[in-house]
Design an enzyme around this catalytic site. Structure first.
Site, PDB file in Angstrom:
ATOM      1  N   PRO A   1     -18.306 -14.860  34.104  1.00  0.00           N
ATOM      2  CA  PRO A   1     -17.763 -13.737  34.522  1.00  0.00           C
ATOM      3  C   PRO A   1     -18.194 -13.077  35.822  1.00  0.00           C
ATOM      4  O   PRO A   1     -17.565 -12.389  36.341  1.00  0.00           O
ATOM      5  CB  PRO A   1     -17.320 -13.112  33.460  1.00  0.00           C
ATOM      6  CG  PRO A   1     -17.488 -13.903  32.124  1.00  0.00           C
ATOM      7  CD  PRO A   1     -18.460 -14.859  32.682  1.00  0.00           C
TER       8      PRO A   1
ATOM      9  N   GLU B   1     -16.626 -32.563  44.902  1.00  0.00           N
ATOM     10  CA  GLU B   1     -15.530 -31.657  44.452  1.00  0.00           C
ATOM     11  C   GLU B   1     -14.770 -31.138  45.799  1.00  0.00           C
ATOM     12  O   GLU B   1     -13.591 -31.177  45.972  1.00  0.00           O
ATOM     13  CB  GLU B   1     -16.018 -30.641  43.678  1.00  0.00           C
ATOM     14  CG  GLU B   1     -14.776 -29.639  43.136  1.00  0.00           C
ATOM     15  CD  GLU B   1     -15.246 -28.789  42.169  1.00  0.00           C
ATOM     16  OE1 GLU B   1     -14.440 -28.051  41.255  1.00  0.00           O
ATOM     17  OE2 GLU B   1     -16.421 -28.240  42.284  1.00  0.00           O
TER      18      GLU B   1
ATOM     19  N   GLN C   1       9.484 -20.750  53.759  1.00  0.00           N
ATOM     20  CA  GLN C   1      10.089 -19.978  54.889  1.00  0.00           C
ATOM     21  C   GLN C   1      11.174 -21.011  55.498  1.00  0.00           C
ATOM     22  O   GLN C   1      12.253 -20.409  55.795  1.00  0.00           O
ATOM     23  CB  GLN C   1       9.087 -19.562  55.826  1.00  0.00           C
ATOM     24  CG  GLN C   1       9.797 -18.671  56.984  1.00  0.00           C
ATOM     25  CD  GLN C   1      10.097 -17.229  56.312  1.00  0.00           C
ATOM     26  OE1 GLN C   1       9.286 -16.773  55.326  1.00  0.00           O
ATOM     27  NE2 GLN C   1      10.873 -16.302  57.000  1.00  0.00           N
TER      28      GLN C   1
ATOM     29  N   GLY D   1      14.047 -20.979  53.421  1.00  0.00           N
ATOM     30  CA  GLY D   1      14.733 -19.504  53.253  1.00  0.00           C
ATOM     31  C   GLY D   1      14.755 -19.054  51.674  1.00  0.00           C
ATOM     32  O   GLY D   1      13.898 -19.251  51.124  1.00  0.00           O
TER      33      GLY D   1
ATOM     34  N   GLY E   1     -15.187 -23.179  44.673  1.00  0.00           N
ATOM     35  CA  GLY E   1     -15.844 -22.272  45.576  1.00  0.00           C
ATOM     36  C   GLY E   1     -14.890 -21.583  46.631  1.00  0.00           C
ATOM     37  O   GLY E   1     -14.195 -22.265  47.277  1.00  0.00           O
TER      38      GLY E   1
ATOM     39  N   GLU F   1     -14.381 -18.205  51.606  1.00  0.00           N
ATOM     40  CA  GLU F   1     -15.321 -17.348  52.287  1.00  0.00           C
ATOM     41  C   GLU F   1     -16.787 -17.925  51.871  1.00  0.00           C
ATOM     42  O   GLU F   1     -17.638 -17.758  52.756  1.00  0.00           O
ATOM     43  CB  GLU F   1     -15.014 -15.734  51.515  1.00  0.00           C
ATOM     44  CG  GLU F   1     -14.130 -15.111  51.869  1.00  0.00           C
ATOM     45  CD  GLU F   1     -12.888 -15.578  51.144  1.00  0.00           C
ATOM     46  OE1 GLU F   1     -11.487 -15.241  51.802  1.00  0.00           O
ATOM     47  OE2 GLU F   1     -12.809 -16.409  50.378  1.00  0.00           O
TER      48      GLU F   1
END
Length: 421
Positions: free
Chosen positions: A154, A282, A377, A380, A405, A408
């Site tokens: 956590p 991974e 998109q 629609g 991961g 960032e």
């Protein structure tokens, strides 16, 4: 490698037929989390003979390892020929085709099996003693048992090692494990769980720098609680949950690498290093998953652009729709070429570095998410409806930017690799 081989294309045709017959009828139940994916994956293994091939391959590998160990004990010099990969040429690309096709329909299902084999079984194979491999791997590689790989906590998602609080302390010849893991793929149902924990010893070592050990737990052990599956934005077909360790007693036989793992400086002792190798593979795997999503969005969007009419013309006649399709094709080619390059390097025994794998993951997952959002998109109002499936692909693609991961963190790893040159 510049194209899929004829064998790869044959596999692709066969897996598409299997998906249409066996997987799509259950897709709503899978994607709501109502149906765990494991029995369907076992059927896939049985129908394609993957279970039998995996069993035979493992048997040969372990027999060779035992002969090597016996020869070393007898002082015999071992052969250094290059036949260990004989007969495996082409397997990597076939596996990539199978995985990408599944990912384009049910990303969570293939992620569940990928974690069981690519992280759980692979860690036992790379770090375990021969006896540990013989004990746990036969049922995992055939999908009879499902494995989880537990490192995330956590308070230590991206800071997996420094922030790790799950710990083990020695108690005579045993260890006592306590702590908590979260976001664990297969956690709610896993038969076998590979757990990373810090050795709790009062030797003056700062908590962040303490030795990381790796253990194997079995379902039903006293003190082990497997939480219920989380409700998620995407990848609902991949059960993900928490694990709780309330003074779980572990014998030395469950410490991967055995007593040697306690000897600081030994190869078996470095739990961090084995995890980093798993991170690299991974992250390369994320490119294959991304390619599957891109291919499916690409196919669905082309079909829809040909069929959907506006002002009496197919919407594919309009340049803004053509621009979206063209961008999808560019992304498809780029990610596919990344996969081809990774396969060639793996065949040559040149595994990507962590920074290279991070670059692959960063680009491919962002490309998949962009393609999926463009597909929504393009469709629609229909794109927002579950019936047309592109909304599921968009949710699944977004998860890949966090999975293995966050992107960032990938930027940080890429930059560190560049600056270290």
């Amino acid at each position: 490698m510049i194209a899929w081989s004829d064998s790869d294309l044959a596999i692709r045709g066969a897996i598409r037929d299997w998906i249409d017959k066996e997987l799509r009828p259950h897709l709503d139940a899978l994607e709501s989390g109502e149906l765990p994916p494991y029995n369907l994956l076992r059927k896939l293994f049985a129908d394609f003979g993957i279970d039998a091939m995996a069993e035979e391959s493992l048997r040969k590998a372990l027999a060779k390892e035992r002969r090597t160990a016996e020869g070393a004990a007898a002082g015999k010099r071992q052969s250094t020929d290059k036949k260990s990969r004989e007969g495996q040429e082409g397997f990597e690309s076939m596996a990539a085709v199978l995985v990408s096709e599944l990912a384009g329909v049910s990303l969570g299902s293939v992620a569940s099996m990928g974690v069981s084999l690519g992280l759980g079984a692979a860690t036992i194979m790379s770090k375990g003693t021969l006896e540990q491999k013989e004990r746990w791997l036969p049922k995992i590689v055939t999908a009879e048992h499902i494995a989880a790989w537990a490192i995330t906590e956590p308070d230590s998602g991206s800071d997996a090692f420094g922030g790790m609080k799950t710990s083990v302390r020695r108690d005579g010849d045993e260890f006592v494990l306590k702590g908590q893991k979260t976001f664990i793929t297969n956690g709610p149902y896993a038969d076998v769980t590979v757990v990373y924990a810090k050795l709790d010893e009062d030797d003056g070592t700062p908590i962040r720098d303490r030795q990381v050990l790796t253990f194997v737990l079995d379902k039903g052990m006293e003190g082990l609680t497997q939480g219920k599956a989380f409700k998620k934005m995407g990848m609902m077909s991949s059960p993900t949950g928490e694990l709780f360790f309330d003074n779980v007693r572990l014998g030395m036989d469950r410490l991967l690498g055995g007593p040697a793992a306690l000897e600081k400086g030994s190869k078996a002792a470095d739990g961090r290093e084995s995890a980093r190798a798993s991170f690299s593979m991974e992250r390369v795997g994320c490119a294959i998953l991304s390619l599957g999503i891109i291919n499916e969005c690409h196919r669905l969007s082309i079909d829809y652009a040909k069929q959907r009419e506006l002002w009496g013309r197919p919407i594919g006649d309009f340049q803004l729709i053509q621009l979206k399709l063209a961008k999808m094709e560019v992304a498809r080619l780029n990610v596919q070429n990344m996969v081809f390059s990774a396969i060639e390097h793996i065949r040559a025994g040149q595994l990507p570095s962590l920074s290279e794998a991070s670059a692959i993951k960063l680009y491919s997952t962002e490309a998949a998410t962009d393609v999926a959002m463009d597909a929504v998109q393009l469709f629609g109002g229909n794109g927002y409806m579950a019936e047309y499936r592109v909304e599921q692909l968009a949710r699944d693609a977004k998860s890949l930017m966090i999975y293995a991961g966050s992107n960032e963190i990938q930027v940080t790893h890429v930059a560190k690799g560049l600056l270290a040159r």
